[in-house]
Enzyme design. Structure first.
Site, PDB file in Angstrom:
ATOM      1  N   ASN A 210       0.845  -1.195   0.000  1.00  0.00           N
ATOM      2  CA  ASN A 210       0.000   0.000   0.000  1.00  0.00           C
ATOM      3  C   ASN A 210       0.883   1.249   0.000  1.00  0.00           C
ATOM      4  O   ASN A 210       2.105   1.156   0.085  1.00  0.00           O
ATOM      5  CB  ASN A 210      -0.980  -0.017   1.180  1.00  0.00           C
ATOM      6  N   ASP A 279      -4.494  -5.841   5.453  1.00  0.00           N
ATOM      7  CA  ASP A 279      -5.539  -6.625   6.105  1.00  0.00           C
ATOM      8  C   ASP A 279      -5.470  -8.093   5.707  1.00  0.00           C
ATOM      9  O   ASP A 279      -5.877  -8.968   6.465  1.00  0.00           O
ATOM     10  CB  ASP A 279      -6.918  -6.040   5.767  1.00  0.00           C
ATOM     11  N   LYS A 289       9.338 -17.661  -8.884  1.00  0.00           N
ATOM     12  CA  LYS A 289       8.664 -16.556  -9.577  1.00  0.00           C
ATOM     13  C   LYS A 289       7.552 -17.118 -10.479  1.00  0.00           C
ATOM     14  O   LYS A 289       7.801 -18.030 -11.277  1.00  0.00           O
ATOM     15  CB  LYS A 289       9.700 -15.793 -10.407  1.00  0.00           C
ATOM     16  N   PRO A 305      -3.519 -11.097  11.185  1.00  0.00           N
ATOM     17  CA  PRO A 305      -3.882 -10.779  12.580  1.00  0.00           C
ATOM     18  C   PRO A 305      -3.968  -9.266  12.752  1.00  0.00           C
ATOM     19  O   PRO A 305      -3.208  -8.530  12.124  1.00  0.00           O
ATOM     20  CB  PRO A 305      -2.719 -11.354  13.393  1.00  0.00           C
ATOM     21  N   ASP A 306      -4.905  -8.813  13.567  1.00  0.00           N
ATOM     22  CA  ASP A 306      -5.001  -7.374  13.852  1.00  0.00           C
ATOM     23  C   ASP A 306      -4.074  -7.089  15.040  1.00  0.00           C
ATOM     24  O   ASP A 306      -4.396  -7.407  16.188  1.00  0.00           O
ATOM     25  CB  ASP A 306      -6.443  -6.994  14.180  1.00  0.00           C
ATOM     26  N   ILE A 307      -2.926  -6.523  14.750  1.00  0.00           N
ATOM     27  CA  ILE A 307      -1.881  -6.350  15.765  1.00  0.00           C
ATOM     28  C   ILE A 307      -2.363  -5.450  16.905  1.00  0.00           C
ATOM     29  O   ILE A 307      -2.188  -5.751  18.086  1.00  0.00           O
ATOM     30  CB  ILE A 307      -0.590  -5.780  15.117  1.00  0.00           C
ATOM     31  N   PHE A 323      -4.989   4.112  14.962  1.00  0.00           N
ATOM     32  CA  PHE A 323      -5.396   5.070  13.934  1.00  0.00           C
ATOM     33  C   PHE A 323      -6.582   4.489  13.176  1.00  0.00           C
ATOM     34  O   PHE A 323      -6.746   3.272  13.113  1.00  0.00           O
ATOM     35  CB  PHE A 323      -4.238   5.338  12.965  1.00  0.00           C
ATOM     36  N   LYS A 337     -14.665   1.648  15.913  1.00  0.00           N
ATOM     37  CA  LYS A 337     -13.390   0.926  15.854  1.00  0.00           C
ATOM     38  C   LYS A 337     -12.694   0.938  17.218  1.00  0.00           C
ATOM     39  O   LYS A 337     -12.126  -0.055  17.657  1.00  0.00           O
ATOM     40  CB  LYS A 337     -12.499   1.605  14.801  1.00  0.00           C
TER      41      LYS A 337
HETATM   42  N1  CTP Z   1      -3.904  -2.417  12.519  1.00  0.00           N
HETATM   43  C1  CTP Z   1      -3.115  -3.424  13.015  1.00  0.00           C
HETATM   44  N2  CTP Z   1      -3.087  -4.653  12.435  1.00  0.00           N
HETATM   45  C2  CTP Z   1      -3.838  -4.919  11.352  1.00  0.00           C
HETATM   46  C3  CTP Z   1      -4.653  -3.899  10.821  1.00  0.00           C
HETATM   47  C4  CTP Z   1      -4.664  -2.669  11.420  1.00  0.00           C
HETATM   48  O1  CTP Z   1      -2.418  -3.195  14.015  1.00  0.00           O
HETATM   49  N3  CTP Z   1      -3.784  -6.117  10.806  1.00  0.00           N
HETATM   50  C5  CTP Z   1      -3.944  -1.111  13.192  1.00  0.00           C
HETATM   51  C6  CTP Z   1      -3.339   0.030  12.427  1.00  0.00           C
HETATM   52  O2  CTP Z   1      -1.980   0.221  12.749  1.00  0.00           O
HETATM   53  C7  CTP Z   1      -4.200   1.198  12.855  1.00  0.00           C
HETATM   54  C8  CTP Z   1      -5.548   0.570  13.031  1.00  0.00           C
HETATM   55  O3  CTP Z   1      -5.299  -0.777  13.353  1.00  0.00           O
HETATM   56  O4  CTP Z   1      -3.817   1.697  14.108  1.00  0.00           O
HETATM   57  C9  CTP Z   1      -6.354   0.655  11.768  1.00  0.00           C
HETATM   58  O5  CTP Z   1      -7.427  -0.221  11.901  1.00  0.00           O
HETATM   59  P1  CTP Z   1      -8.181  -0.901  10.682  1.00  0.00           P
HETATM   60  O6  CTP Z   1      -9.229  -1.766  11.280  1.00  0.00           O
HETATM   61  O7  CTP Z   1      -7.247  -1.509   9.709  1.00  0.00           O
HETATM   62  O8  CTP Z   1      -8.842   0.293  10.118  1.00  0.00           O
HETATM   63  P2  CTP Z   1      -8.708   0.895   8.726  1.00  0.00           P
HETATM   64  O9  CTP Z   1      -7.302   0.817   8.220  1.00  0.00           O
HETATM   65  O10 CTP Z   1      -9.270   2.232   8.921  1.00  0.00           O
HETATM   66  O11 CTP Z   1      -9.523  -0.106   7.828  1.00  0.00           O
HETATM   67  P3  CTP Z   1     -11.048  -0.624   7.759  1.00  0.00           P
HETATM   68  O12 CTP Z   1     -11.909   0.560   7.996  1.00  0.00           O
HETATM   69  O13 CTP Z   1     -11.087  -1.192   6.396  1.00  0.00           O
HETATM   70  O14 CTP Z   1     -11.225  -1.694   8.804  1.00  0.00           O
END
Ligand code: CTP
Length: 403
Positions: A210, A279, A289, A305-307, A323, A337
């Site tokens: 990204n 994500d 390749k 995983p959502d860290i 964020f 969120k």
């Molecule tokens: N984050 C993370 N791990 C992930 C995805 C996101 O730690 N796998 C953290 C980012 O660093 C940021 C926040 O979660 O602090 C963003 O949340 P996210 O749910 O990804 O929100 P958006 O990027 O706004 O996306 P969406 O609205 O599509 O869920």
């Protein structure tokens, strides 16, 4: 109230086209409550008159070292002793060279030698002059002696060239000046912060990525370090230099970022997730390749995983800051969120507009925490970072006292 309230600042102006911006800097410093005395070199007066600064500061402007009249008001030693901060903006290549050589051949260089206050330089010059080994060596030497160099910035220059050498904008210099007097409110606290994008590999040479530049995360890491925190920055691939006093750990993929974060999360006081973590990742990484043999190619993706959520769910979770990038209904989505991930503070920014966000140099944020909110208007990312760092420190202490 700004931490600059009542602080005594000598604003040194040397010869360069950026000298006209120093008038805006003077006003910004005064609006923040600083008491400012302006010292101009002879070369500076070829670009801006003393009258401009005198009219704005309502004080006499100092230009001469050996003028009985000026010295009678406040001599170079008085000025050197008076100052809490000597800020030279713009700092020309010539001024830096004279300072590096220890010369005292005008008022500004003399008082710089005589002061015990912090000296900060905002270099401004043609990019070749900045990149010249002589200037680079002077910059290194001055840093080594404890002077602060703020900038230069990169971009379009008055001479028509593009590159490093632009003076930082007055609002960014103001934020830097504020950070000199910041309270050290995170002294001894451990902060873990993620920044930049992640790369999710498809095969050994290709990835899904990204456009995150990492600028916001890096600026925030720098601001938190200036508040006294021990900052560890887990960084995706970016083209940025590591901020002073920040420990940087480089990773590429979301899984590597997760591992680097989770290994350190329980030992930190504050966790800030600024990274644009992908994500999803490809379910499989091809060992070789992939050849372009078929007309269509399908990628299967699996959720990463959502860290941030994992850190917030820890038994002894640190104070967590996340964020949220939203295109619409910013407050409602961001607050949802915040609750869903159980983070303490969320910084929401609107994306998809003409300004701010991923790659830009500016940002505006809406901060939300349980029972409170604050809007930070569109400003340069380092200025926004400075405000956010202060708010994080404040909210962290309030929460720690409650807990
Ligand atoms: N984050 C993370 N791990 C992930 C995805 C996101 O730690 N796998 C953290 C980012 O660093 C940021 C926040 O979660 O602090 C963003 O949340 P996210 O749910 O990804 O929100 P958006 O990027 O706004 O996306 P969406 O609205 O599509 O869920």
């Amino acid at each position: 109230m700004s931490v600059l309230q009542g602080k005594k600042v000598v604003l040194g102006v040397t010869g360069g086209i950026a000298a006209y911006k120093s008038a805006a800097l003077l006003r910004a410093l005064m609006q923040a409550g600083a008491i400012v005395r302006v010292v101009m070199t002879p070369a500076a007066q070829a670009f801006v008159t003393t009258l401009t600064f005198q009219a704005l500061s309502k004080e006499r402007v100092y230009t001469e070292l050996l003028d009985t009249d000026q010295e009678a008001a406040m001599n170079h030693i008085d000025l050197a002793r008076w100052a809490d901060l000597v800020l030279v903006a713009p700092a020309s290549a010539d001024f830096m060279a004279r300072l590096a050589a220890g010369m005292a051949n005008d008022l500004l260089s003399t008082l710089s030698l005589a002061t015990t206050a912090t000296i900060a330089l905002a270099p401004a010059m043609n990019r070749q002059m900045w990149l010249n080994p002589a200037t680079q060596e002077n910059a290194r030497l001055l840093r080594q002696r404890g002077l602060q160099l703020w900038g230069p910035d990169e971009g379009e220059q008055a001479c028509g060239e593009t590159g490093p050498g632009r003076m930082l904008e007055p609002d960014v210099l103001l934020a830097q000046a504020e950070s000199i007097f910041a309270s050290g409110s995170l002294q001894g606290k451990r902060v873990l912060i993620t920044a930049g994008p992640t790369r999710e590999f498809i095969d050994p040479v290709r990835y899904v990525g990204n456009r995150s530049s990492g600028k916001m995360g890096y600026a925030l890491a720098a601001s938190l370090a200036r508040l006294g925190a021990e900052v560890t920055l887990i960084s995706g691939p970016v083209a940025l230099t590591t901020p002073d006093r920040v420990l940087r750990v480089d990773v590429e993929t979301a899984l590597q970022m997760e591992e680097a974060v989770m290994a350190r999360a329980s030992a930190c006081d504050i966790f800030v997730g600024v990274a644009a973590v992908a994500d999803y990742r490809p379910t499989e990484i091809a060992a070789k390749k992939i050849k372009k043999s078929s007309e269509t190619l399908q990628l299967n993706l699996r959720k990463n995983p959502d860290i941030l959520a994992l850190v917030a769910a820890l038994d002894e979770a640190p104070y967590t800051v996340g964020f949220a990038a939203e295109t619409d209904d910013v407050e409602a989505f961001a607050d949802a969120k915040r609750r869903a991930k159980k983070v303490d503070l969320i910084a929401a920014n609107r994306v998809g507009g003409s300004r701010g966000g991923f790659e830009g140099d500016e940002n505006a944020l809406l901060l939300l925490w349980e029972g409170g909110r604050e809007a930070i208007p569109m400003m340069a990312k380092p200025v926004v970072a400075e405000r956010l760092a202060e708010r994080i420190a404040e909210r962290y202490h309030i929460q720690a006292n409650l807990g």
